[in-house]
Structures are given as C-alpha cells and as structure tokens.
Design a protein around this motif. Structure first.
Motif, PDB file in Angstrom:
ATOM      1  N   TYR A 148       0.807  -1.222   0.000  1.00 22.04           N
ATOM      2  CA  TYR A 148       0.000   0.000   0.000  1.00 22.04           C
ATOM      3  C   TYR A 148       0.844   1.277   0.000  1.00 22.04           C
ATOM      4  CZ  TYR A 148       0.778   1.023   4.970  1.00 22.04           C
ATOM      5  OH  TYR A 148       1.352   1.350   6.183  1.00 22.04           O
ATOM      6  N   LEU A 149       2.165   1.139   0.191  1.00 21.15           N
ATOM      7  CA  LEU A 149       3.070   2.285   0.163  1.00 21.15           C
ATOM      8  C   LEU A 149       3.825   2.412  -1.165  1.00 21.15           C
ATOM      9  CD1 LEU A 149       4.627   1.789   3.710  1.00 21.15           C
ATOM     10  CD2 LEU A 149       2.931   3.516   3.062  1.00 21.15           C
ATOM     11  N   SER A 150       3.636   1.481  -2.065  1.00 19.63           N
ATOM     12  CA  SER A 150       4.421   1.421  -3.288  1.00 19.63           C
ATOM     13  C   SER A 150       4.261   2.665  -4.161  1.00 19.63           C
ATOM     14  CB  SER A 150       4.020   0.178  -4.101  1.00 19.63           C
ATOM     15  OG  SER A 150       4.755   0.112  -5.299  1.00 19.63           O
ATOM     16  N   GLU A 151       5.359   3.043  -4.818  1.00 20.72           N
ATOM     17  CA  GLU A 151       5.292   4.124  -5.800  1.00 20.72           C
ATOM     18  C   GLU A 151       4.751   3.623  -7.137  1.00 20.72           C
ATOM     19  OE1 GLU A 151       9.110   2.215  -6.999  1.00 20.72           O
ATOM     20  OE2 GLU A 151       7.894   2.422  -5.195  1.00 20.72           O
ATOM     21  N   LEU A 152       4.624   2.300  -7.290  1.00 19.80           N
ATOM     22  CA  LEU A 152       4.036   1.704  -8.487  1.00 19.80           C
ATOM     23  C   LEU A 152       2.524   1.604  -8.286  1.00 19.80           C
ATOM     24  CD1 LEU A 152       6.627  -1.190  -8.961  1.00 19.80           C
ATOM     25  CD2 LEU A 152       6.665   1.094 -10.008  1.00 19.80           C
ATOM     26  N   GLU A 153       1.752   2.342  -9.042  1.00 14.66           N
ATOM     27  CA  GLU A 153       0.323   2.469  -8.789  1.00 14.66           C
ATOM     28  C   GLU A 153      -0.451   1.143  -8.767  1.00 14.66           C
ATOM     29  OE1 GLU A 153      -2.232   5.209  -8.039  1.00 14.66           O
ATOM     30  OE2 GLU A 153      -0.326   5.238  -6.971  1.00 14.66           O
ATOM     31  N   PRO A 154      -0.242   0.250  -9.748  1.00 12.82           N
ATOM     32  CA  PRO A 154      -0.990  -1.019  -9.674  1.00 12.82           C
ATOM     33  C   PRO A 154      -0.695  -1.787  -8.397  1.00 12.82           C
ATOM     34  CG  PRO A 154      -0.047  -0.712 -11.871  1.00 12.82           C
ATOM     35  CD  PRO A 154       0.557   0.341 -10.998  1.00 12.82           C
ATOM     36  N   ASN A 155       0.546  -1.742  -7.957  1.00 11.61           N
ATOM     37  CA  ASN A 155       0.941  -2.442  -6.736  1.00 11.61           C
ATOM     38  C   ASN A 155       0.355  -1.749  -5.501  1.00 11.61           C
ATOM     39  OD1 ASN A 155       2.324  -4.500  -5.383  1.00 11.61           O
ATOM     40  ND2 ASN A 155       4.122  -3.233  -5.059  1.00 11.61           N
ATOM     41  N   ARG A 156       0.362  -0.431  -5.491  1.00  8.43           N
ATOM     42  CA  ARG A 156      -0.215   0.309  -4.364  1.00  8.43           C
ATOM     43  C   ARG A 156      -1.709   0.032  -4.238  1.00  8.43           C
ATOM     44  NH1 ARG A 156      -3.350   4.159  -3.180  1.00  8.43           N
ATOM     45  NH2 ARG A 156      -3.766   4.660  -5.366  1.00  8.43           N
ATOM     46  N   ILE A 157      -2.408   0.041  -5.359  1.00  6.77           N
ATOM     47  CA  ILE A 157      -3.853  -0.217  -5.354  1.00  6.77           C
ATOM     48  C   ILE A 157      -4.135  -1.632  -4.843  1.00  6.77           C
ATOM     49  CG2 ILE A 157      -5.888  -0.488  -6.820  1.00  6.77           C
ATOM     50  CD1 ILE A 157      -4.641   1.752  -8.605  1.00  6.77           C
ATOM     51  N   ALA A 158      -3.304  -2.590  -5.272  1.00  2.81           N
ATOM     52  CA  ALA A 158      -3.454  -3.964  -4.777  1.00  2.81           C
ATOM     53  C   ALA A 158      -3.218  -4.013  -3.271  1.00  2.81           C
ATOM     54  CB  ALA A 158      -2.473  -4.891  -5.493  1.00  2.81           C
ATOM     55  N   GLY A 159      -2.261  -3.199  -2.787  1.00  2.00           N
ATOM     56  CA  GLY A 159      -2.003  -3.137  -1.354  1.00  2.00           C
ATOM     57  C   GLY A 159      -3.181  -2.594  -0.573  1.00  2.00           C
ATOM     58  N   VAL A 160      -3.858  -1.607  -1.124  1.00  2.00           N
ATOM     59  CA  VAL A 160      -5.056  -1.060  -0.494  1.00  2.00           C
ATOM     60  C   VAL A 160      -6.138  -2.141  -0.388  1.00  2.00           C
ATOM     61  CG1 VAL A 160      -6.955   0.586  -0.778  1.00  2.00           C
ATOM     62  CG2 VAL A 160      -4.594   1.327  -1.151  1.00  2.00           C
TER      63      VAL A 160
END
Length: 298
Positions: free
Chosen positions: A91-103
């Motif tokens: 959820y902290l990633s600077e890579l948007e798809p990864n951040r969204i998956a973290g959320v």
C-alpha cells in the motif's frame, strides 16, 4: 479477568485443524480475547467463507476479537524506497498497480476484523530512512503514496466502524517515528487513524522513556497495544525483539500500565508474545495468562 493474546504465539500453522486447535488452547488457558495475527506478513487474501468459519470457531470457544494485525504486503526493503525488487500488494508502493493492490489487501483485513467483531486493525508503515537520508525528495513521494492509500481506505473503514492503528517499529529512530505520527495524526481524525503501542519495539528504540513519550504524546490515539518484554539490544537472554512475557525483562510495567490507564485505550489488555522453542503450548499459555493477570493488576 478479560485478557487477549496473539494467535501466532507459537508460530503460524497452515493446517485448518491446527489453527482451530490454537484457538481452543487459548480459550482453555483462560483468555477471553484474541488478537488475530495469522498472515500478518504476506499477500494472502481471506475469502468471506473463511472469515465466517473463523468467527464460528471463536463463538464455539467463547472468544472475542480485540484488534487484528493486518498485512502490509509481501516482504520488501525496509530502509529503502522506490528500489526494485518490489514486494507484492504494497500500500506504500510508488508503483500504482501495486499500491492499489495493497489497499485491497488492507481492505480485506478491515472486512475480516469486522466479521470477527473487532474494531481496530494494526498496520506497519516502515520508514525508508536510508532513502530519506540519501534522497530527501523521496520523503515527499513516500508520504504522497501513504496518504493516497489512507485517503482511499478512510471511507471503507468508517463504513465498517474500524480504525487503522499504526504500530511503532524498531527499524526507525524515535525522532523519525514522532515526525511520522505527528504528521499523519495531524492530517487524519482519531475516529479513523490511531496508534498501536508495541512496548517491545519502543524499548528497543528508546527504553522506558520512549514508551512513556508515545503513551503521553498520543494518549488520545492509543487504541491498540502489543504488550511484551525484552532487554533491549545485547547478548543476554531476552535481547532484541524477543517477545517475552511481561515482567521477564527490563520494561517498567508499573509505570507502563499507569500510562495505559491514563490513555484512551479500552480494555482488555493484549499481549503479543512468543513461546520458547520446546515448551509445551498449554504450559506456556498458563504462564502467559498468569503474567497477564499480574500485569493487569498493576
């Protein structure tokens, strides 16, 4: 007496029967609450059917939920940011798809604690201190992504009546963590974002004085706790993040419980401890319960 303990006190079983058995053992030892810690590190997603199955086991053994340790995603660099390789569902990633998956992963834990009857999840937010030192501009990107995720989580948490409690960690200095909590608590209200005070982590960073600082500075945000003991860093027994029973090492528990009593924290008290290798589970849980009663009576 109402007391809680972490479900992974004896490591993390993968068999369903053993997971259920751990809940039974916790209840038989006298504990009334659990702090669900299974799968706190990784990208496992719980199905609704699994959530309801766990709740049915809790009801069978007369257990209640007091908080839940959410997952921040798969293993990742702690001290550095925006550097490959990346962990998954971060959820902290600077890579948007990864951040969204973290959320989505954090939302999964919000739903889980709601089904189990709890009101808080605990979340790690590692500060990439090395990157902050080497590239000051990284701090802005880091908090931009963190706040973007918290903004997206806030309405879902409010809908289900669940708070996110950030945990103090031992990988960053007291100064860096105070800056982190001051900034985030200044941005988000107490009915959404709070603090989980981990006494063992605080002792490693700044001893009893850091425990006191966290508990007094953020008394109105103190909603969750991980109570355990250690002797700080060193070579003797109980050093490092040992997760020993309260009273076994160097934390001043009389002062600590006084601080808890003066805060917004609502009982029961919750320990996050680890069974020594080779000790029988029933015997350890008996000792843990006795330590919890001693601690609570302070």
């Amino acid at each position: 007496m109402e007391l809680g303990i972490n479900t992974d006190f004896a490591n993390e079983p993968w068999e369903l029967e053993e997971i259920k058995n751990k809940l039974r053992e916790i209840a038989e030892a006298g504990f009334t609450h659990i702090h669900w810690c299974f799968d706190w590190d990784g990208d496992y997603l719980y199905a609704r059917s699994e959530m309801e199955q766990i709740r049915s086991w809790m009801d069978e053994f007369g257990l209640k939920e007091k908080g839940l340790h959410a997952s921040k995603g798969s293993r990742r660099f702690v001290e550095r940011y925006a550097e490959a390789p990346h962990g998954r569902k971060d959820y902290l990633s600077e890579l948007e798809p990864n951040r969204i998956a973290g959320v989505e992963l954090v939302k999964n834990r919000v739903e889980l604690v709601h089904v189990l009857g709890g009101k808080e999840i605990v979340l790690h937010m590692y500060l990439p201190t090395k990157s902050f030192e080497e590239k000051p501009e990284i701090k802005e990107l880091f908090y931009q992504q963190a706040c973007k995720s918290l903004d997206e989580l806030q309405p879902y948490c409010k809908e289900l009546g669940v708070k996110i409690c950030l945990e103090n960690l031992f990988e960053a200095s007291a100064k860096d963590q105070i800056e982190q909590f001051d900034y985030l608590f200044g941005r988000y209200p107490a009915d959404f974002l709070g603090l989980c005070i981990d006494t063992g982590h605080a002792n490693l960073v700044g001893g009893n004085e850091f425990i006191k600082l966290l508990a007094t500075r953020y008394a109105d945000r103190f909603f969750c706790q991980h109570l355990h003991d250690n002797r700080g860093w060193g070579k003797e027994d109980g050093c490092g993040d040992a997760h020993r029973l309260p009273g076994e090492c160097s934390i001043d528990w009389k002062e600590t419980m006084k601080l808890v009593r003066a805060s917004a924290y609502e009982q029961p008290f919750v320990m996050e401890v680890s069974k020594p290798e080779g000790e029988d589970c029933a015997h350890y849980l008996k000792r843990a319960y006795e330590a919890g009663v001693w601690m609570a009576n302070l």
